[in-house]
Design a protein around this motif. Structure first.
Motif, PDB file in Angstrom:
ATOM      1  N   SER A 253      40.166   4.904 -14.543  1.00 35.58           N
ATOM      2  CA  SER A 253      39.814   6.186 -15.130  1.00 35.58           C
ATOM      3  C   SER A 253      38.305   6.314 -15.300  1.00 35.58           C
ATOM      4  N   LEU A 254      37.654   5.226 -15.699  1.00 34.44           N
ATOM      5  CA  LEU A 254      36.198   5.285 -15.866  1.00 34.44           C
ATOM      6  C   LEU A 254      35.512   5.553 -14.539  1.00 34.44           C
ATOM      7  N   ASP A 255      35.977   4.874 -13.483  1.00 33.77           N
ATOM      8  CA  ASP A 255      35.405   5.095 -12.164  1.00 33.77           C
ATOM      9  C   ASP A 255      35.636   6.529 -11.709  1.00 33.77           C
ATOM     10  N   ASN A 256      36.830   7.044 -11.989  1.00 31.52           N
ATOM     11  CA  ASN A 256      37.136   8.395 -11.548  1.00 31.52           C
ATOM     12  C   ASN A 256      36.328   9.433 -12.311  1.00 31.52           C
ATOM     13  N   ARG A 257      36.019   9.171 -13.576  1.00 32.16           N
ATOM     14  CA  ARG A 257      35.206  10.105 -14.331  1.00 32.16           C
ATOM     15  C   ARG A 257      33.789  10.154 -13.756  1.00 32.16           C
ATOM     16  N   PHE A 361      48.278  29.480  -4.754  1.00 32.67           N
ATOM     17  CA  PHE A 361      48.804  29.031  -6.046  1.00 32.67           C
ATOM     18  C   PHE A 361      47.649  28.965  -7.042  1.00 32.67           C
ATOM     19  N   ASP A 362      47.707  29.858  -8.041  1.00 30.54           N
ATOM     20  CA  ASP A 362      46.732  29.844  -9.132  1.00 30.54           C
ATOM     21  C   ASP A 362      47.260  28.884 -10.186  1.00 30.54           C
ATOM     22  N   ARG A 363      46.850  27.651 -10.095  1.00 30.09           N
ATOM     23  CA  ARG A 363      47.432  26.459 -10.717  1.00 30.09           C
ATOM     24  C   ARG A 363      48.716  26.122  -9.971  1.00 30.09           C
ATOM     25  N   SER A 364      49.193  24.887 -10.141  1.00 23.00           N
ATOM     26  CA  SER A 364      50.174  24.415  -9.175  1.00 23.00           C
ATOM     27  C   SER A 364      51.021  23.278  -9.729  1.00 23.00           C
ATOM     28  N   TRP A 365      51.645  22.550  -8.759  1.00 25.21           N
ATOM     29  CA  TRP A 365      52.457  21.377  -9.092  1.00 25.21           C
ATOM     30  C   TRP A 365      51.635  20.274  -9.751  1.00 25.21           C
ATOM     31  N   TYR A 366      50.318  20.386  -9.691  1.00 29.02           N
ATOM     32  CA  TYR A 366      49.481  19.372 -10.333  1.00 29.02           C
ATOM     33  C   TYR A 366      49.467  19.505 -11.854  1.00 29.02           C
ATOM     34  N   GLY A 367      50.112  20.539 -12.368  1.00 28.39           N
ATOM     35  CA  GLY A 367      50.228  20.650 -13.816  1.00 28.39           C
ATOM     36  C   GLY A 367      50.905  19.450 -14.456  1.00 28.39           C
ATOM     37  N   ARG A 368      51.805  18.814 -13.709  1.00 27.71           N
ATOM     38  CA  ARG A 368      52.504  17.647 -14.266  1.00 27.71           C
ATOM     39  C   ARG A 368      51.549  16.500 -14.547  1.00 27.71           C
ATOM     40  N   VAL A 369      50.543  16.318 -13.701  1.00 26.82           N
ATOM     41  CA  VAL A 369      49.609  15.196 -13.890  1.00 26.82           C
ATOM     42  C   VAL A 369      48.329  15.640 -14.603  1.00 26.82           C
ATOM     43  N   LEU A 370      48.282  16.904 -15.001  1.00 27.12           N
ATOM     44  CA  LEU A 370      47.129  17.407 -15.752  1.00 27.12           C
ATOM     45  C   LEU A 370      47.577  17.823 -17.148  1.00 27.12           C
ATOM     46  N   VAL A 371      47.958  19.086 -17.323  1.00 25.95           N
ATOM     47  CA  VAL A 371      48.266  19.586 -18.664  1.00 25.95           C
ATOM     48  C   VAL A 371      49.475  18.884 -19.272  1.00 25.95           C
ATOM     49  N   ILE A 411      33.061  22.824 -13.731  1.00 25.50           N
ATOM     50  CA  ILE A 411      31.885  23.282 -14.463  1.00 25.50           C
ATOM     51  C   ILE A 411      31.619  22.282 -15.585  1.00 25.50           C
ATOM     52  N   ASP A 412      30.423  22.330 -16.158  1.00 22.65           N
ATOM     53  CA  ASP A 412      30.135  21.415 -17.273  1.00 22.65           C
ATOM     54  C   ASP A 412      30.478  22.092 -18.598  1.00 22.65           C
ATOM     55  N   GLN A 413      30.429  21.335 -19.675  1.00 29.75           N
ATOM     56  CA  GLN A 413      30.849  21.841 -20.976  1.00 29.75           C
ATOM     57  C   GLN A 413      29.947  22.965 -21.475  1.00 29.75           C
ATOM     58  N   ASP A 414      28.675  22.870 -21.202  1.00 28.20           N
ATOM     59  CA  ASP A 414      27.763  23.927 -21.653  1.00 28.20           C
ATOM     60  C   ASP A 414      28.071  25.246 -20.959  1.00 28.20           C
ATOM     61  N   ALA A 446      39.853  13.603 -21.967  1.00 31.09           N
ATOM     62  CA  ALA A 446      41.205  13.294 -21.504  1.00 31.09           C
ATOM     63  C   ALA A 446      41.503  14.032 -20.198  1.00 31.09           C
ATOM     64  N   TYR A 447      41.048  15.278 -20.109  1.00 33.20           N
ATOM     65  CA  TYR A 447      41.257  16.024 -18.869  1.00 33.20           C
ATOM     66  C   TYR A 447      40.411  15.446 -17.730  1.00 33.20           C
ATOM     67  N   CYS A 448      39.209  14.989 -18.037  1.00 34.37           N
ATOM     68  CA  CYS A 448      38.390  14.349 -16.992  1.00 34.37           C
ATOM     69  C   CYS A 448      39.083  13.110 -16.438  1.00 34.37           C
ATOM     70  N   ASP A 449      39.682  12.315 -17.323  1.00 33.76           N
ATOM     71  CA  ASP A 449      40.422  11.136 -16.864  1.00 33.76           C
ATOM     72  C   ASP A 449      41.588  11.548 -15.966  1.00 33.76           C
ATOM     73  N   ALA A 450      42.314  12.591 -16.405  1.00 29.43           N
ATOM     74  CA  ALA A 450      43.482  13.037 -15.640  1.00 29.43           C
ATOM     75  C   ALA A 450      43.066  13.575 -14.272  1.00 29.43           C
ATOM     76  N   VAL A 451      41.986  14.346 -14.243  1.00 22.80           N
ATOM     77  CA  VAL A 451      41.509  14.887 -12.969  1.00 22.80           C
ATOM     78  C   VAL A 451      41.068  13.758 -12.042  1.00 22.80           C
ATOM     79  N   GLY A 452      40.351  12.782 -12.590  1.00 21.47           N
ATOM     80  CA  GLY A 452      39.912  11.656 -11.773  1.00 21.47           C
ATOM     81  C   GLY A 452      41.070  10.904 -11.168  1.00 21.47           C
ATOM     82  N   ASP A 453      42.095  10.630 -11.976  1.00 21.25           N
ATOM     83  CA  ASP A 453      43.289   9.951 -11.456  1.00 21.25           C
ATOM     84  C   ASP A 453      43.979  10.805 -10.395  1.00 21.25           C
ATOM     85  N   MET A 454      44.064  12.113 -10.657  1.00 25.64           N
ATOM     86  CA  MET A 454      44.722  13.026  -9.713  1.00 25.64           C
ATOM     87  C   MET A 454      44.036  12.983  -8.351  1.00 25.64           C
TER      88      MET A 454
END
Length: 495
Positions: A253-257, A361-371, A411-414, A446-454
């Motif tokens: 997860s750290l590498d993926n972030r 698809f405006d959002r998709s099957w990846y919802g399972r591994v994200l949200v 995008i970044d947090q700012d 947490a979302y950054c970790d999930a996106v990196g893994d995805m």
């Protein structure tokens, strides 16, 4: 495997009549309990030798139980609609919802066995098809489904005798079809390849049951007992056991972030360059969608990204290049009651476009591994196994000629905070901002970790992820269009 089914097993009529009332009552009670609990569907696959009583047995099951809660599907020659999609699509869309029973004639096993019998492919391809069927069944069972696989068997002599009896009976001769006579000529091949399929595809989560079909009383009671035992056991188990997840080391997860952090979000386009480049890419897309080679392909584009990353704006610029009859946009929100009654991929399976068409698809099957992962809407075992299921699904799309393009808009947090505040101030954008969006900012890491893994686990050679630097909306929109165009041109070049 079939030897034990060729012993001429029989049950006399008196014993049948004595057992039947209690069996019917118990099956009906189990069926209504299944509906009441609404926890899982039941899928019954019907296969075997022609003349062994497959149709008669299913007819009896409909008489013994409530036919309103049973959905019988048969799969003969593929329609043009089905040929334009992955081979499993015709089965995906007929799956019964939770609380119901689905009976499949001519299912995935029937087709692979017939293909091998008629020499359309060799054993290596048959084994690949078996592996694909097992992957589908494993996914369905992981989603809670109860699967029964029945093979109705007759010896060659029994089969010929039964076909002769049907032919000579005016009231039953209509049951005979060209397939019955065809199989009488290919019996040895059919049984040999059928045994290979059964031997390789009988698993504890979806076992085969071989039923000797010469005696109607024995055959009917045997199937009824197997169904009753399986239903009662599944209904008593109040929940399916959770699989033990294989959790990836935290270093992954750290590498993926770091992967996401490495994006250059300062990239931008000035207004003049944007207008010129946008027009060029929209023109390319319009021409590519009208290219005759598109008739051999479908296009699926997946948009994921941070909240307020500009997915909607990018989708509008893509759609602006096309005739509305060429595309469909599928917005994905929380699943409906109908969708919750099916495997999680079902809501996406049914929207796969035909050849020559385009689905966004405006959002998709990846919802399972994200949200679902981050918010705890599913068990770790569910989202961990989803990576493999998603890769398998996307491979099927690719094999069917679907060009799949996947975007993560970053995008970044700012920048996100700035866009959130703007949405609150602009009347026609207020609907885009909710309390949930603000809450999600607290789970940024947490979302950054999930996106990196995805990205790490589902960016494959056939369906790679494209990370889009989206702090500048103009830059992001042009990159999205260019990536879609490049993917289509690559697919056309390989035809």
């Amino acid at each position: 495997m079939f030897e034990s089914a060729e012993l001429g097993r029989k049950i006399d009529q008196a014993a049948y009549d004595k057992e039947l009332p209690a069996l019917r009552e118990a099956l009906l009670e189990a069926q209504f309990e299944l509906q009441q609990q609404g926890r899982f569907p039941v899928i019954i696959l019907i296969n075997g030798v022609e003349g062994a009583g497959k149709g008669e047995t299913v007819k009896l099951l409909n008489e013994w139980m409530d036919p309103r809660l049973i959905q019988v599907s048969t799969f003969d020659v593929q329609t043009d609609e089905e040929l334009a999609r992955p081979p499993a699509w015709r089965f995906w869309r007929q799956l019964p919802p939770k609380g119901r029973i689905g009976i499949f004639f001519g299912n995935w096993y029937s087709q692979m066995i017939q293909g091998r019998v008629h020499g359309h492919f060799k054993d290596a391809v048959l084994d690949q098809a078996i592996d694909g069927a097992l992957a589908l069944e494993q996914m369905l069972c992981d989603e809670g489904a109860l699967i029964f696989k029945f093979w109705f068997h007759l010896s060659k002599k029994q089969m010929k005798t039964r076909l002769k009896e049907l032919q000579d009976d005016p009231q039953r001769a209509w049951r005979l079809s060209p397939l019955d006579w065809q199989q009488s000529k290919t019996y040895d091949k059919f049984v040999r390849h059928g045994e290979r399929v059964l031997r390789r595809s009988s698993r504890d989560f979806a076992p085969w049951y071989v039923v000797e079909g010469s005696d109607e009383c024995y055959r009917s009671l045997t199937v009824g007992r197997i169904l009753l035992d399986g239903l009662q056991a599944a209904l008593k188990a109040k929940s399916r056991p959770a699989a033990q997840p294989h959790v990836a080391p935290m270093v992954a997860s750290l590498d993926n972030r770091i992967l996401l952090d490495s994006l250059d979000l300062t990239q931008s386009l000035d207004k003049g360059a944007y207008k010129d480049m946008l027009a060029v890419e929209q023109g390319r897309l319009a021409m590519l969608m009208r290219d005759k080679r598109m008739r051999r392909h479908a296009l699926v584009v997946v948009f994921e990204g941070n909240d307020a990353a500009g997915k909607g704006g990018a989708i509008r610029r893509v759609a602006a290049a096309l005739d509305p009859r060429q595309y469909r946009i599928v917005p994905i929100a929380a699943p409906t009651e109908e969708e919750r009654a099916q495997p999680y991929l079902w809501r996406f399976w049914r929207h796969i476009p035909a050849r020559g068409k385009f689905t966004v698809f405006d959002r998709s099957w990846y919802g399972r591994v994200l949200v679902e992962r981050v918010e705890g809407f599913c068990q770790p075992s569910d989202w961990l196994r989803a990576y493999g299921e998603i890769n398998d699904f996307e491979e099927q799309l690719s094999n069917a000629g679907v060009v799949l393009v996947k975007f993560w808009l970053a995008i970044d947090q700012d920048e996100q905070f700035k866009r959130f505040k703007e949405r609150e101030q602009i009347a026609f954008k207020r609907f885009k901002i909710t309390e949930e969006d603000w809450r999600n900012r607290d789970k940024w890491d947490a979302y950054c970790d999930a996106v990196g893994d995805m990205v790490d686990r589902t960016s494959t050679s056939i369906a790679p992820w494209t990370l889009v630097e989206a702090n500048d909306k103009r830059f992001a929109r042009v990159k999205v269009l260019r990536t879609i165009n490049d993917a289509l041109e690559k697919a056309f070049a390989s035809d």
